[in-house]
Design a protein around this motif. Structure first.
Motif, mmCIF file in Angstrom:
data_model
loop_
_atom_site.group_PDB
_atom_site.id
_atom_site.type_symbol
_atom_site.label_atom_id
_atom_site.label_comp_id
_atom_site.label_asym_id
_atom_site.label_seq_id
_atom_site.Cartn_x
_atom_site.Cartn_y
_atom_site.Cartn_z
ATOM 1 N N TRP A 661 2.125 2.218 4.791
ATOM 2 C CA TRP A 661 0.827 2.656 4.303
ATOM 3 C C TRP A 661 0.513 2.084 2.934
ATOM 4 O O TRP A 661 -0.639 1.830 2.595
ATOM 5 C CB TRP A 661 0.791 4.183 4.245
ATOM 6 N N ARG A 662 1.569 1.854 2.122
ATOM 7 C CA ARG A 662 1.363 1.362 0.768
ATOM 8 C C ARG A 662 0.669 0.006 0.776
ATOM 9 O O ARG A 662 -0.317 -0.212 0.044
ATOM 10 C CB ARG A 662 2.709 1.255 0.056
ATOM 11 N N ASP A 663 1.149 -0.925 1.600
ATOM 12 C CA ASP A 663 0.554 -2.259 1.636
ATOM 13 C C ASP A 663 -0.839 -2.226 2.249
ATOM 14 O O ASP A 663 -1.712 -3.030 1.880
ATOM 15 C CB ASP A 663 1.466 -3.210 2.414
ATOM 16 N N LEU A 664 -1.055 -1.298 3.184
ATOM 17 C CA LEU A 664 -2.395 -1.163 3.768
ATOM 18 C C LEU A 664 -3.391 -0.712 2.697
ATOM 19 O O LEU A 664 -4.482 -1.273 2.565
ATOM 20 C CB LEU A 664 -2.340 -0.152 4.917
ATOM 21 N N VAL A 665 -2.986 0.294 1.907
ATOM 22 C CA VAL A 665 -3.858 0.794 0.830
ATOM 23 C C VAL A 665 -4.106 -0.292 -0.206
ATOM 24 O O VAL A 665 -5.232 -0.466 -0.696
ATOM 25 C CB VAL A 665 -3.225 2.039 0.173
ATOM 26 N N LEU A 666 -3.072 -1.048 -0.546
ATOM 27 C CA LEU A 666 -3.231 -2.117 -1.532
ATOM 28 C C LEU A 666 -4.208 -3.184 -1.046
ATOM 29 O O LEU A 666 -5.001 -3.727 -1.826
ATOM 30 C CB LEU A 666 -1.869 -2.742 -1.841
ATOM 31 N N SER A 667 -4.155 -3.494 0.246
ATOM 32 C CA SER A 667 -5.074 -4.495 0.798
ATOM 33 C C SER A 667 -6.520 -4.007 0.711
ATOM 34 O O SER A 667 -7.436 -4.772 0.376
ATOM 35 C CB SER A 667 -4.714 -4.796 2.256
ATOM 36 N N VAL A 668 -6.723 -2.722 1.002
ATOM 37 C CA VAL A 668 -8.070 -2.155 0.905
ATOM 38 C C VAL A 668 -8.543 -2.154 -0.547
ATOM 39 O O VAL A 668 -9.706 -2.486 -0.844
ATOM 40 C CB VAL A 668 -8.093 -0.728 1.492
ATOM 41 N N LEU A 669 -7.654 -1.795 -1.476
ATOM 42 C CA LEU A 669 -8.018 -1.807 -2.899
ATOM 43 C C LEU A 669 -8.358 -3.219 -3.365
ATOM 44 O O LEU A 669 -9.261 -3.417 -4.190
ATOM 45 C CB LEU A 669 -6.872 -1.239 -3.734
ATOM 46 N N LEU A 670 -7.616 -4.202 -2.865
ATOM 47 C CA LEU A 670 -7.898 -5.601 -3.201
ATOM 48 C C LEU A 670 -9.322 -5.971 -2.826
ATOM 49 O O LEU A 670 -10.079 -6.530 -3.634
ATOM 50 C CB LEU A 670 -6.898 -6.509 -2.488
ATOM 51 N N LEU A 671 -9.715 -5.663 -1.584
ATOM 52 C CA LEU A 671 -11.058 -6.024 -1.117
ATOM 53 C C LEU A 671 -12.127 -5.223 -1.853
ATOM 54 O O LEU A 671 -13.167 -5.771 -2.231
ATOM 55 C CB LEU A 671 -11.162 -5.781 0.387
ATOM 56 N N ALA A 672 -11.847 -3.923 -2.062
ATOM 57 C CA ALA A 672 -12.829 -3.095 -2.769
ATOM 58 C C ALA A 672 -13.026 -3.591 -4.199
ATOM 59 O O ALA A 672 -14.158 -3.663 -4.700
ATOM 60 C CB ALA A 672 -12.374 -1.637 -2.767
#
Length: 790
Positions: A661-672
């Motif tokens: 979940w950590r890398d998934l959240v980081l990817s979303v934060l990157l795009l946001a």
């Protein structure tokens, strides 16, 4: 090797079949959604009327005499070129227009109000004709009203009293205003002999026309300029094709230069170019098989695909440099998961564009997705064989690097968040522009000429837009009359400057049946009425209207005699069906003038006009002025519908890739963070979203997530060794991001405003995402709880 040859033998006929099926769609309107009324209206305007494809030639000479002589010579020369020209209209002397004018008046009288015709008949029966002629003589001799004098001299019997004078005046202004007040400026309207419905055909025909015109004007001091549908088609279509296709060459050159600067290796550069070309050939083959055509909007897929798939080769080279001991199989096993995850995520995002309401954008999304998957297969299959054991080992420095400092990264994160929030608080979010500006060329000779024509004809403070009235052919007259009443009220309210409704040209079957008796009576009485006109002292010219109208009725088919004008105003029967109207339906072409300037109507007044054109009127504006707003609304609706599925698909793909979940959240934060920084930058620059630049959002989602996947997977493999990842995989990701920036930066110089704004948004967004993924993302991952990297 045997498997490679077998695969080649299977793919070769498929690719050949795709290339044989592939064609270039050159019709601009074909790239737009046919179900949108404004698009349908433009197609009707172009295909349903005789003047829909007219070329407007604007000519200005030193004086009136020279202008008239050149215009006449030019028109006569063009009329002889029946292989190029179907019809030429220009400001001819009244005697030269007698035949067409009589046919038009005969048709109008034939469809006039039967009550008014009976009044005319009653007034001319018996001695009434003599009284009418004496009244007309008094007007000619004593009236100070020039218009009344002129009308009495050519219509002493008052036959035209049966027509609506305001409608007749509007029609005259609409059809015959082809010369300026000083006479030095004149307009010719040329109908092509064959269809020029796409920009290539329009461009070729226009060049032939210019050659003919040059033969007449070469020795004269005269200004000649062009506008109208063929000029717009040729200019816009060729401009977009040039903008989109030229990006391929520019992207290729700059990517090669960047690769040489970063790696200083010629041999890898050569085989990368070869693999890229192979990928593009296969993509075109498969695209031709699936799509069947390339539109001018989807031509940009090549630059996007090129900027993405070249990254896969660079990532493989980077892994080969970092692990020189690996053979091709082991290198492929190491590099393929990250590349495949990024490619699949990118392909999924671009495939979501299939749900776009813009056919051209949906087609581009499909082609990019095909190209990414094809590029993935080509690079993963061939690149490890070409790179394994042949690269110089990369020595990773152990010296601290400025971008690996955790304190600086924390400060950068705070500056990013506070900068975005502060900008939105002060400047607000970027506005959304619904005007047609995004569809216009940055520099448009055709549009400049159109404005020049309006200014020289005395209409530089208003914007004329066409209006189409549709419905069953039998109801068109009633619909036109009803709409005319509404538009009269709009003129009084100040919404419109004027309107030109061709009500009296629309067929009225009931009136025609009732007026047969009047026509038969007038034909019987023609000799008597001509004799009385002569005895009253009028010249021979005063009989021209009576003789012309009666001559048309005697010939039989009034509608056919007036076809040269009627077909510019009405589309019924076979012509309506050819323009995709249902059988039995027809279209009336009207025109309204709004406050504004030529080509740029007042947006508020245009919105008020569109409210008047309710569904029961069967009418809508048929101009590029309203198309921008309609498409912008459609694009926004599509984006709202697409974003949630896109985010969901990205989340699913990322979870399958990372299983954390950590890398998934980081990817979303990157795009946001990247999209938020882009929006803030646009607000600071005073830039707004439009229907073209809004496409940057899915494009950035598709390309930006790729960078995050490569960095996060590298951090997983190295136990969050930030310095090593930034010096190795980060180097390749930097190259990947800059290739994308290079591809989109070439759009800055596009001749189309929308494409230029799309290039700006994509470049800014990519740079922000690149900065976040290379500098901040590794530290974000460490802060969320992982092995210490420093």
């Amino acid at each position: 090797m045997k498997k490679s040859w077998l695969a080649a033998l299977v793919l070769l006929p498929v690719v050949i079949a795709g290339f044989m099926r592939l064609r270039l769609e050159t019709d601009i309107l074909a790239t737009l959604p046919a179900e949108v009324p404004e698009v349908r209206a433009l197609k009707l305007l172009r295909d349903g009327f005789a003047g829909g494809s007219d070329l407007i030639i604007a000519l200005e000479a030193e004086d009136e005499a020279t202008s008239e002589e050149l215009t006449t010579s030019l028109a006569e020369r063009l009329q002889k070129r029946t292989d190029l020209v179907k019809e030429v209209r220009w400001a001819q002397p009244m005697e030269a227009q007698a035949e067409s004018g009589a046919a038009l008046l005969a048709w109008c009288v034939q469809n006039a109000d039967p009550v008014k015709l009976k009044e005319v008949q009653a007034r001319l029966e018996g001695d009434g004709a003599k009284a009418q002629l004496q009244k007309a003589l008094k007007s000619v001799g004593g009236s100070l009203d020039a218009e009344k004098v002129q009308r009495a001299s050519y219509d002493p019997l008052g036959l035209l009293d049966s027509l609506d004078t305001s409608a007749a005046g509007a029609l005259e202004g609409s059809l015959f205003g082809l010369v300026s007040e000083d006479g030095a400026f004149r307009v010719l309207m040329v109908t092509p002999a064959t269809g020029v419905g796409n920009y290539k055909a329009a461009g070729a025909w226009l060049e032939q026309m210019k050659g003919e015109i040059a033969q007449v004007t070469k020795d004269e001091t005269v200004t000649v300029r062009y506008t109208g549908e063929p000029a717009f088609q040729a200019e816009i279509g060729a401009g977009i094709e040039k903008d989109m296709s030229s990006t391929i060459g520019m992207t290729e050159v700059f990517i090669a230069l960047l690769f040489w600067i970063m790696f200083r290796r010629l041999k890898p550069l050569m085989w990368i170019q070869g693999l890229v070309m192979l990928s593009m050939v296969l993509t075109l083959g498969f695209g031709g098989l699936i799509v069947g055509k390339l539109s001018i909007m989807s031509l940009g897929f090549a630059a996007i695909v090129l900027g993405i798939i070249v990254d896969y080769a660079v990532l493989i080279i980077q892994e080969a440099r970092q692990h020189p001991q690996l053979d091709a199989k082991a290198l492929r096993k190491l590099a393929a998961p990250g590349i495949a995850a990024g490619a699949c995520t990118t392909a999924v995002v671009f495939l979501s564009l299939l749900f776009s309401g813009l056919p051209g954008l949906a087609e581009m999304g499909l082609l990019v997705a095909i190209g990414v998957i094809v590029g993935l297969g080509v690079m993963v299959f061939f690149a490890p064989k070409l790179a394994a054991g042949k690269q110089m080992e990369q020595m990773v420095t152990t010296r601290p690097a400025w971008h690996s400092n955790r304190g600086i990264a924390m400060a950068g994160t705070l500056i990013l968040v506070l900068g975005i929030a502060g900008t939105f608080a002060v400047k607000g979010m970027p506005s959304f522009l619904t005007s047609a500006e995004a569809l216009r060329p940055t520099k448009s000779e055709a549009m400049d000429t159109f404005q020049w024509v309006q200014e020289r004809l005395g209409r530089n403070t208003e914007a004329s837009v066409p209006v189409l009235i549709t419905g069953p052919a039998a109801d068109l007259r009633a619909k036109t009359e009803a709409l005319s009443v509404k538009l009269d009220a709009a003129v009084k309210a100040g919404t419109l400057v004027r309107h030109m409704m061709p009500t009296m040209l629309v067929s009225d079957p009931q009136a025609q049946a009732a007026n047969k008796a009047f026509i038969e009576w007038l034909l019987r009485e023609q000799p008597r009425l001509e004799k009385e006109i002569d005895e009253a002292g009028f010249t021979e010219a005063a009989m021209g209207l009576l003789r012309g109208v009666c001559g048309v009725w005697k010939a039989g088919d009034t509608e056919a005699a007036a076809a040269s004008i009627l077909h510019r105003i009405l589309a019924t029967g076979e012509r309506a069906e050819n323009a995709d109207m249902a059988k039995g339906e027809g279209v009336v072409l009207a025109s309204v003038s709004l406050p504004g300037t030529p080509g740029l109507p007042d947006r508020a007044k245009l919105a008020e006009l569109q409210k008047i054109l309710t569904p029961d009127t069967g009418a809508w504006v048929a101009g590029w002025e309203t198309l921008g707003g309609a498409l912008s609304s459609l694009v926004r609706q599509d984006l709202n519908k697409q974003l949630m599925p896109i985010v969901g698909l990205i989340a699913l793909t990322l979870f399958i890739t990372f299983r954390r979940w950590r890398d998934l959240v980081l990817s979303v934060l990157l795009l946001a963070g990247g999209l938020g920084a882009l929006a803030a930058t646009m607000s600071l620059l005073g830039q707004g979203w439009n229907l073209a630049s809004l496409a940057a959002i899915p494009l950035l989602l598709g390309t930006g997530i790729d960078y995050g996947i490569h960095i996060l997977l590298a951090l997983q493999r190295t136990g969050n060794d930030i310095r090593t990842v930034q010096a190795t995989t980060g180097r390749a990701v930097f190259f990947s991001g800059m290739t994308t920036v290079i591809g989109f930066s070439s759009l800055f110089f596009a001749g189309n405003r929308g494409i230029s704004s799309l290039g700006l948004a994509c470049c800014l967004g990519t740079l922000w995402i690149l900065m976040i993924v290379l500098w901040l993302l590794p530290h974000w991952r460490a802060w969320l709880g992982a092995k210490k990297a420093e």
